[in-house]
Design an enzyme around this catalytic site. Structure first.
Site, PDB file in Angstrom:
ATOM      1  N   ASP A  53      28.250  46.108  49.946  1.00  0.00           N
ATOM      2  CA  ASP A  53      27.619  46.925  48.914  1.00  0.00           C
ATOM      3  C   ASP A  53      26.092  46.914  49.028  1.00  0.00           C
ATOM      4  O   ASP A  53      25.507  46.097  49.747  1.00  0.00           O
ATOM      5  CB  ASP A  53      28.048  46.448  47.514  1.00  0.00           C
ATOM      6  CG  ASP A  53      28.172  44.933  47.424  1.00  0.00           C
ATOM      7  OD1 ASP A  53      27.503  44.236  48.211  1.00  0.00           O
ATOM      8  OD2 ASP A  53      28.928  44.445  46.567  1.00  0.00           O
ATOM      9  N   ASN A 121      33.406  38.617  36.097  1.00  0.00           N
ATOM     10  CA  ASN A 121      34.330  39.569  35.468  1.00  0.00           C
ATOM     11  C   ASN A 121      35.466  39.967  36.411  1.00  0.00           C
ATOM     12  O   ASN A 121      36.187  40.921  36.144  1.00  0.00           O
ATOM     13  CB  ASN A 121      33.562  40.814  35.004  1.00  0.00           C
ATOM     14  CG  ASN A 121      32.898  41.548  36.160  1.00  0.00           C
ATOM     15  OD1 ASN A 121      33.075  41.174  37.331  1.00  0.00           O
ATOM     16  ND2 ASN A 121      32.158  42.601  35.872  1.00  0.00           N
ATOM     17  N   HIS A 123      35.114  41.091  39.539  1.00  0.00           N
ATOM     18  CA  HIS A 123      34.823  42.145  40.516  1.00  0.00           C
ATOM     19  C   HIS A 123      34.827  41.599  41.947  1.00  0.00           C
ATOM     20  O   HIS A 123      34.561  40.420  42.182  1.00  0.00           O
ATOM     21  CB  HIS A 123      33.517  42.899  40.188  1.00  0.00           C
ATOM     22  CG  HIS A 123      32.239  42.177  40.464  1.00  0.00           C
ATOM     23  ND1 HIS A 123      31.079  42.413  39.750  1.00  0.00           N
ATOM     24  CD2 HIS A 123      31.889  41.227  41.385  1.00  0.00           C
ATOM     25  CE1 HIS A 123      30.110  41.655  40.227  1.00  0.00           C
ATOM     26  NE2 HIS A 123      30.577  40.921  41.215  1.00  0.00           N
ATOM     27  N   GLU A 128      33.942  47.099  39.702  1.00  0.00           N
ATOM     28  CA  GLU A 128      33.930  46.489  38.379  1.00  0.00           C
ATOM     29  C   GLU A 128      35.265  46.727  37.680  1.00  0.00           C
ATOM     30  O   GLU A 128      36.010  47.647  38.058  1.00  0.00           O
ATOM     31  CB  GLU A 128      32.803  47.130  37.549  1.00  0.00           C
ATOM     32  CG  GLU A 128      31.401  46.958  38.157  1.00  0.00           C
ATOM     33  CD  GLU A 128      30.806  45.569  37.917  1.00  0.00           C
ATOM     34  OE1 GLU A 128      31.529  44.563  38.048  1.00  0.00           O
ATOM     35  OE2 GLU A 128      29.607  45.502  37.622  1.00  0.00           O
TER      36      GLU A 128
HETATM   37  C1  F6R Z   1      27.980  40.849  46.748  1.00  0.00           C
HETATM   38  C2  F6R Z   1      29.255  41.123  46.128  1.00  0.00           C
HETATM   39  C3  F6R Z   1      29.646  40.517  44.828  1.00  0.00           C
HETATM   40  C4  F6R Z   1      29.446  39.006  44.782  1.00  0.00           C
HETATM   41  C5  F6R Z   1      29.780  38.461  43.394  1.00  0.00           C
HETATM   42  C6  F6R Z   1      29.509  36.977  43.307  1.00  0.00           C
HETATM   43  O1  F6R Z   1      27.858  41.522  47.969  1.00  0.00           O
HETATM   44  O2  F6R Z   1      30.003  41.874  46.678  1.00  0.00           O
HETATM   45  O3  F6R Z   1      30.986  40.821  44.543  1.00  0.00           O
HETATM   46  O4  F6R Z   1      30.257  38.400  45.747  1.00  0.00           O
HETATM   47  O5  F6R Z   1      29.022  39.130  42.432  1.00  0.00           O
HETATM   48  O6  F6R Z   1      28.138  36.754  43.410  1.00  0.00           O
HETATM   49  P1  F6R Z   1      27.561  35.257  43.545  1.00  0.00           P
HETATM   50  O7  F6R Z   1      28.061  34.746  44.829  1.00  0.00           O
HETATM   51  O8  F6R Z   1      26.058  35.436  43.546  1.00  0.00           O
HETATM   52  O9  F6R Z   1      28.086  34.512  42.382  1.00  0.00           O
END
Ligand code: F6R
Length: 225
Positions: A53, A121, A123, A128
Site C-alpha cells: 500500500d 481493527n 485490517h 479496512e
Molecule cells: C502496512 C500495512 C498495514 C500494517 C498494519 C500494522 O503496509 O499494510 O496493514 O501492517 O497497520 O502496522 P504496525 O506494524 O505499524 O502495527
C-alpha cells in the site's frame, strides 16, 4: 525467526517475488535480512517486490511515504535492483488506472510470499473493516482507528486520510502468506481473526480461506487466544 524463513526462501529461489508490508511489525525481519546480506549470506539481486500500500498524495520522496520507508529500512541496505521494486504511486493522476496497472503487473509476476502485519481493527494492507471484501487493488478511506494508530509517524504534516492498497483478492492470490503480530494492542484483532467468523468486518479473517498461511505471534498478541 521470520527473517530466517525469508533468507531460506530467497536462497532456494533467487528470483523470488515478495509482497511486503510497512509499519513497526516487519522491522525486525527487515533488519535480519539486511544483516544477512551484509554477512554475505543472501543476495537480493534477482528478488522482486511489491508493496501492499501507499498513502494518497504522498510522493515517493516524502519521508512519510511507504516508498521512502522501504528504501530506508530494507532496499538501500541490500543489492536489490530498483527496477525490481514495485510500488503503488500515491500521486497518480488516474488512481483507477494506477490500481489496475498494479494488479496486472502482479498477475504477470505473481507473489510467492506475502508478508503481512495486522491493524488493531483487523485490517490487512489498508483493507479496512467494511461490508465486503475488495477483489482488486483500490483507493480506500482510512478509518479513525488507523488514523489514530499511524498519526504518530507524522510529526509535522497531517496524515493522509486515503491510501491505495492491494485488495483482499490480490493478497489472497499470493502462494504463501506470513502474518506477524506483536504487542497487546493486536490481541483483540488476532482473536477475531483466528476464532471469529470470516467477515469483512475483520478483513484478516479471510486468511482462514487461504491454504498456505503462517501466523507468528508474540505472547502479548496471543494473550486472548
Ligand atoms: C502496512 C500495512 C498495514 C500494517 C498494519 C500494522 O503496509 O499494510 O496493514 O501492517 O497497520 O502496522 P504496525 O506494524 O505499524 O502495527
Amino acid at each position: 525467526m521470520v527473517g530466517n524463513i525469508f533468507i531460506k526462501a530467497i536462497n532456494e529461489k533467487p528470483n523470488i517475488v515478495l509482497g511486503l508490508a510497512t509499519g513497526a511489525t516487519p522491522l525486525p525481519t527487515y533488519c535480519y535480512i539486511c544483516n544477512s546480506y551484509k554477512k554475505g549470506k543472501v543476495s537480493l539481486k534477482n528478488v522482486s517486490t511489491y508493496n501492499l500500500d501507499e498513502y494518497v498524495n504522498l510522493g515517493h520522496h516524502d519521508k512519510n511515504s511507504y516508498y521512502y520507508f522501504m528504501h530506508e529500512n530494507l532496499f538501500n541496505q541490500t543489492d536489490i535492483q530498483e527496477r525490481n521494486i514495485h510500488f503503488l504511486n500515491g500521486n497518480a493522476k488516474n488512481v483507477i488506472k494506477e490500481c489496475q496497472k498494479y494488479d496486472k503487473k502482479i498477475e504477470k509476476k505473481p507473489i510467492d510470499i506475502q508478508l503481512l502485519g495486522i491493524g488493531q481493527n483487523g485490517h490487512i494492507g489498508f483493507n479496512e473493516p467494511s461490508q465486503c471484501f475488495s477483489k482488486t487493488t483500490f483507493k480506500t478511506k482510512l478509518t479513525a482507528s488507523t488514523i489514530k494508530a499511524n498519526s504518530r509517524y507524522f510529526s509535522k504534516s497531517k496524515m493522509p486520510r486515503e491510501a491505495l492498497t492491494m485488495g483482499i483478492g490480490t493478497i489472497m492470490k499470493a502462494q504463501k502468506i506470513i502474518l506477524i503480530a506483536t504487542g497487546k494492542k493486536k490481541a483483540k484483532a488476532i482473536k477475531e481473526m483466528l476464532k471469529g467468523q470470516v467477515t469483512p468486518r475483520c478483513p484478516a479473517s479471510i486468511l482462514n480461506f487461504h491454504s498456505n498461511v503462517e501466523v507468528f505471534l508474540d505472547k502479548d498478541a496471543a494473550s486472548l487466544l
